[in-house]
Motif scaffolding. Sequence first.
Motif, PDB file in Angstrom:
ATOM      1  N   UNK A 141       0.257  -0.990   0.073  1.00 19.13           N
ATOM      2  CA  UNK A 141       0.091  -0.139   0.387  1.00 19.13           C
ATOM      3  C   UNK A 141       0.666   1.086   0.410  1.00 19.13           C
ATOM      4  N   UNK A 142       0.569   2.336  -0.881  1.00 22.16           N
ATOM      5  CA  UNK A 142       1.679   3.216  -0.407  1.00 22.16           C
ATOM      6  C   UNK A 142       0.150   4.498  -0.506  1.00 22.16           C
ATOM      7  N   UNK A 143       0.529   6.078  -0.081  1.00 28.39           N
ATOM      8  CA  UNK A 143      -0.401   6.641  -0.015  1.00 28.39           C
ATOM      9  C   UNK A 143      -0.535   7.565  -1.299  1.00 28.39           C
ATOM     10  N   UNK A 144      -1.665   8.012  -1.170  1.00 27.46           N
ATOM     11  CA  UNK A 144      -1.956   8.556  -2.367  1.00 27.46           C
ATOM     12  C   UNK A 144      -2.308   7.463  -3.794  1.00 27.46           C
ATOM     13  N   UNK A 180      10.330   2.859  -7.341  1.00 25.63           N
ATOM     14  CA  UNK A 180      11.035   4.134  -8.339  1.00 25.63           C
ATOM     15  C   UNK A 180      11.644   4.105  -8.599  1.00 25.63           C
ATOM     16  N   UNK A 181      11.683   4.238 -10.197  1.00 20.88           N
ATOM     17  CA  UNK A 181      12.362   4.102 -11.125  1.00 20.88           C
ATOM     18  C   UNK A 181      12.840   5.638 -11.602  1.00 20.88           C
ATOM     19  N   UNK A 190      10.596  13.062  -7.444  1.00 22.31           N
ATOM     20  CA  UNK A 190      10.448  12.766  -6.204  1.00 22.31           C
ATOM     21  C   UNK A 190      11.952  13.843  -6.034  1.00 22.31           C
ATOM     22  N   UNK A 191      12.031  14.387  -6.342  1.00 19.94           N
ATOM     23  CA  UNK A 191      13.157  15.965  -5.924  1.00 19.94           C
ATOM     24  C   UNK A 191      12.972  16.054  -4.462  1.00 19.94           C
ATOM     25  N   UNK A 195       9.604  14.058   0.625  1.00 24.01           N
ATOM     26  CA  UNK A 195       8.881  13.041   0.034  1.00 24.01           C
ATOM     27  C   UNK A 195       9.943  12.061  -0.358  1.00 24.01           C
ATOM     28  N   UNK A 196      11.393  12.355  -0.653  1.00 21.78           N
ATOM     29  CA  UNK A 196      12.134  11.461  -1.194  1.00 21.78           C
ATOM     30  C   UNK A 196      12.478  10.469  -0.055  1.00 21.78           C
TER      31      UNK A 196
END
Length: 243
Positions: A141-144, A180-181, A190-191, A195-196
């Motif tokens: 599960x990932x938020x959003x 994440x790629x 993801x800068x 967040x990163x």
Amino acid sequence: MNFELHNQRILVTGATSGIGLDIARSLAELGAELVLFGRNRDQLAKLEKELGARTLAVDITDEAAVVVAFAEMPVLDGLVNCAGISILDDVLDFKAKDIENIMNTNVTASAVVAREAARHMIAHGRQGSIVNVSSQASMAALPGHLGYCASKAAMDAMTRVLCLELGSKGIRVNSVNPTVTLTPMAERAWADPAKRNPMLAAIPLGRFATPREVALPVAFLLSPAASMISGACLPVDGGFTSH
């Protein structure tokens, strides 16, 4: 073990950008003949020159257009279902239309392309390979990511059903499930360290994937070296889904 793809013709959807672009380039390096689907005609023209590929401007959400494209398709040995979209929103704010769009592209359209590719291989006596580009979002599960997680879980289920039904025809079906790629778009997305950094902390290897680190497992699953692998959903996630 033969990891090369000489004399194999492989269709890649979503080939004009992101992971799909790196997959196309990696497959070409390994000797594959390519047919590329995308919507960016200018980029397709560049790839036609760069990779010697046959290119077709196709919106895979248009079933009729996909059927027409396959009517004149050269004989295929493989398919990479890479076209996909993501629309992110919290569960209290998502719009039903957004989830419908995600499912239409990531699941329904990919299923249609897989159906047509399988019909094409069978009609030409080919025992080929289909690789669906899924995501770690199918397994965690990932938020959003409500719509995206649901769509990639559905893609993994589709992979297993395709494996079950097409195995007797000699067609293998697998998925790869990357973290994440770092495509150019992902690098921008993801800068922000806020967040990163939490995501990086959840990956045991402590870094995101490069597009080539996703492309090479795809190439392996297409190759004769993976001749007994079918129905697998392969995490390419640095260990993210191990905990």
